[in-house]
Each structure stands twice: as C-alpha cells, then as structure tokens.
Scaffold this active site. Sequence first.
Site: not given
Ligand code: THU
Length: 134
Positions: A44-45, A56
């Site tokens: 979720i950004e 995770e």
């Molecule tokens: N991200 C994850 O959700 N899990 C990971 O193991 C690596 C990175 C996400 C964070 C962000 O929304 C996007 O990937 C790019 O960094």
Amino acid sequence: MENKKLIEMAIEARDNSSYTPYSNFKVGAAVEMEDGSVYSGGNIEISSYSPTNCAERTAIFKAVSEGHREIKKIAIVSSGGETFPCGVCRQVIREFGKDVQIIIATTPEDYKVFTLEELLPHSFGPEDLGVKNV
Ligand code: THU
C-alpha cells in the site's frame, strides 16, 4: 498449507489487493500462522512515500491483529520477478517467529525456500528483551 496454495494466495493478493499508484510495482504476500490460518495482503503506497506498507507487513499485521503470534511460513510474489523482503519486513517477521520459511516465488511452480536465519542472521528479537510472544 502446501507451498503452491500459499503462493496462489499471494498472487491473488498481488493482483487484487495492492495499491501502487506511484511505483506500479505490485507485491503480494500470504502468511501461514501457527494454527494453519492464512492471511494475505498487498503493498500500500502513500503519496509522501515513507508511510508505504510492504505486502509482507500488510499480511502479517492482519494476522497479528486477529490474535495470531507465530508465523510458520510466508510466500512473497511481485510484478517484477523474484522479490525478497526488505530489511524492515525481515525484522517484522522475526518479531513473530524464529523458525520461519520464506518462500520467494514467481509462479506456484517456480519458487525458492529460505529460512529466516538465512535472510536475517544473528538477529535481535523479543527474547533479547526477555519477552516471549504474548
Ligand atoms: N515492496 C514490498 O511490498 N515488499 C517487498 O518485499 C519489497 C518492496 C513494495 C514497497 C513499495 O510499494 C514497492 O514495493 C516498491 O518499493
């Protein structure tokens, strides 16, 4: 749960639960807890970036907020090939389990399994503060 099924749940979360308007890098995770229950989630950004939550942690926090405290395994998939958990997520996994299998997958048939000890050696955790999971 079979690794294949757990990966399928992570793929479903990647495709349908992530919110990634900034990177469009979609990640899904499915975590199996001590009693066999499974929780999944996507990343979720947030527009100011730092509050962004990895897939995770979304999955793990869902499980913990439902009363679970011990992770057995977690499957991780992304839209960008093999994706390993970031350092923050490794520490969050450590909070809720020492003997954890981490499944890095691209498809339900193509995956590698690591132990948490391999990805976070010499870790610091609740026991170092005299706390067992409560
Ligand atoms: N991200 C994850 O959700 N899990 C990971 O193991 C690596 C990175 C996400 C964070 C962000 O929304 C996007 O990937 C790019 O960094």
